[in-house]
Design an enzyme around this catalytic site. Structure first.
Site, PDB file in Angstrom:
ATOM      1  N   HIS A  32       0.859  -1.180   0.000  1.00 24.00           N
ATOM      2  CA  HIS A  32       0.000   0.000   0.000  1.00 24.00           C
ATOM      3  C   HIS A  32       0.900   1.237   0.000  1.00 24.00           C
ATOM      4  O   HIS A  32       1.749   1.377   0.887  1.00 24.00           O
ATOM      5  CB  HIS A  32      -0.890  -0.006   1.247  1.00 24.00           C
TER       6      HIS A  32
ATOM      7  N   HIS B  96      -0.894   2.957  11.858  1.00 23.72           N
ATOM      8  CA  HIS B  96       0.319   3.766  11.857  1.00 23.72           C
ATOM      9  C   HIS B  96       0.275   4.885  12.897  1.00 23.72           C
ATOM     10  O   HIS B  96      -0.774   5.273  13.394  1.00 23.72           O
ATOM     11  CB  HIS B  96       0.574   4.361  10.462  1.00 23.72           C
TER      12      HIS B  96
ATOM     13  N   GLU C 185      -3.478  14.811  11.338  1.00 22.60           N
ATOM     14  CA  GLU C 185      -4.350  14.620  10.173  1.00 22.60           C
ATOM     15  C   GLU C 185      -5.788  15.016  10.497  1.00 22.60           C
ATOM     16  O   GLU C 185      -6.476  14.344  11.277  1.00 22.60           O
ATOM     17  CB  GLU C 185      -4.317  13.154   9.735  1.00 22.60           C
TER      18      GLU C 185
ATOM     19  N   HIS D 215      -6.726  12.826  13.807  1.00 23.99           N
ATOM     20  CA  HIS D 215      -5.732  11.912  14.352  1.00 23.99           C
ATOM     21  C   HIS D 215      -4.436  12.709  14.498  1.00 23.99           C
ATOM     22  O   HIS D 215      -3.777  13.002  13.502  1.00 23.99           O
ATOM     23  CB  HIS D 215      -5.536  10.707  13.428  1.00 23.99           C
TER      24      HIS D 215
ATOM     25  N   HIS E 199      -3.659   5.069  14.758  1.00 24.74           N
ATOM     26  CA  HIS E 199      -4.945   4.993  14.078  1.00 24.74           C
ATOM     27  C   HIS E 199      -4.831   4.060  12.881  1.00 24.74           C
ATOM     28  O   HIS E 199      -3.738   3.615  12.527  1.00 24.74           O
ATOM     29  CB  HIS E 199      -5.449   6.375  13.660  1.00 24.74           C
TER      30      HIS E 199
END
Length: 431
Positions: free
Chosen positions: A289, A332, A338, A362, A368
């Site tokens: 990803h 992560h 964020e 976050h 999260h």
């Protein structure tokens, strides 16, 4: 034949005139400008900034912007906040999420409809940002706004907005954004009913396109898709009010005319719009990803290379094709904070609870990732090429911690059970 209201390109030096020969030729400030216009320069950078980063435009206007009829007076704006903003929230640190905030029924213009959710950094130090919700239920009439603290990036979520600026007219609908640079005067009108939007106020360096690096010359946001308005002036002698946001406070002054009286302009410091649906995403086509930074539309750089003051990141429609890969974002922790919103559709890592018009926060180094249901599905589903369709989410991501305001802390739409979305994550370890 219809003449376009926009010019294409990002960071270009444009020139546009609403009347023939209104732009001087060969000089910026002639002794006498045509039509009896005044020459005025608007600078978005220091005069001595390197040529590649120097931002300025010359405006040729009916009256200079310095002409106003009253001194500045203070305006109370308790829900519009700027950083630093200590002591606003009594909530502990944590992961936070809110459902959509209903558009209020009372009359709200752009000036009165900004409600600050988070602040970060320091507006007076010209670093950091604020995230606002914007509700507009009424068009501004003989009222104008100017932000000296930073530039506004507006993400339309419900209803259309028309920005009449000194440089011309910009219209946006859900799926589009506009950026109003620091110091530009504008008026906001409704297009098709009440409107809700997300707003990032950038105190730092102006938003610019990120470097593509090994990606090369194409994809992500292409400069040709950014649109800057052509000159469109108002010659109107009417009592008007201009609101100024300056060092975190709101002021107003009265003038006797429309300040949107620029007949012609040239330069590279101007508002612009962008259709997020034109973003060309790239991603992993074999395995793994990719980092969310691969979806950066605009970035506000800091003095630390590779660490943004703000990144504006989107998660648009795209294909997922990676093999033997956990496709949603992984769990992560990182140094960026964020603030996330959903314009429309479903976000793949949070299929439940995170809905259009909602938002989440976050903060730096707080863990999260996908909720339990999303993890289970992504871990067991047969991996075939799959289109993530009809979705548009975004992040205002900053290197600074984003602190909640009293307004966001007390919102009734705050999801106090948000952290429970991870409570069903099972122990899967087996020796």
């Amino acid at each position: 034949m219809t003449t376009s209201r926009y010019m294409s390109g990002f960071g270009n030096s444009f020139e546009t005139e609403a009347l023939p020969d209104a732009l001087p030729v060969g000089r910026n400030s002639p002794q006498q400008a045509n039509y009896g216009l005044y020459a005025e320069q608007l600078s978005g950078s220091a005069f001595t900034a390197p040529r590649g980063t120097n931002e300025r435009s010359w405006l040729y206007r009916i009256r200079p912007s310095v002409k106003h009829t009253t001194r500045f007076t203070t305006v109370e704006a308790p829900l519009l906040r700027s950083a630093p903003n200590p002591g606003q929230s009594k909530l502990p640190i944590g992961q936070y999420r809110w459902g959509p905030v209903a558009i209020p029924l009372e009359k709200l213009t752009f000036t009165t409809g900004l409600f600050t959710v988070t602040t970060a950094g320091d507006a007076e130090a010209q670093s950091g940002m604020a995230a606002h919700l914007l509700f507009v239920t009424a068009s501004m009439t003989n009222e104008y706004f100017c932000n000296a603290d930073g530039e506004f990036l507006v993400v339309a979520q419900q209803g259309g907005l028309r920005f009449r600026t000194e440089f011309g007219v910009i219209e946006i609908e859900p799926g589009e954004i506009c950026v109003i640079p620091r110091g530009v005067i504008f008026r906001v009108e409704l297009m098709n009913g009440a409107s809700r939007a997300y707003v990032c106020e950038n105190y730092g360096g102006s938003f610019t396109l990120p470097e593509r690096g090994p990606i090369g010359a194409n994809c992500l946001a292409n400069s040709r898709d950014f649109l800057t308005p052509v000159a469109a002036y108002e010659d109107r002698d009417q009592p008007s009010t201009v609101y100024f946001k300056w060092c975190g406070e709101l002021f107003k002054t009265e003038i006797g005319q429309s300040p949107l009286d620029v007949v012609a302009w040239h330069g590279n410091y101007a508002p612009y719009k962008y259709d997020l649906r034109r973003f060309s995403p790239v991603g992993a086509i074999a395995f793994d990803h990719p980092d969310p930074s691969i979806y950066t539309v605009l970035t506000s750089p800091s003095e630390t290379s590779g660490t943004a003051n703000i990144d504006f990141v989107i998660f648009p429609e795209r294909w997922a094709v990676a093999e033997n890969t956990f496709r949603p974002p992984w769990y992560h922790r990182n140094i960026m904070s964020e603030f996330m919103g959903l314009v429309y559709g479903v976000y793949d890592a949070k299929p439940e609870g995170f809905v259009p018009g909602g938002m989440s926060l976050h903060n730096m180094m707080l863990p999260h990732g996908p909720d339990a249901a999303a993890f289970e599905h992504a871990s067991t589903v047969e991996l075939k090429p799959h289109k993530i369709a009809n979705t548009l989410a975004f992040m205002f991501e900053s290197r600074f911690p984003q602190k909640l305001t009293r307004y966001s802390s007390e919102l009734s739409s705050r999801d106090d059970g948000y952290v429970d979305c991870w409570s069903d994550l099972k122990r899967r370890f087996a020796r």
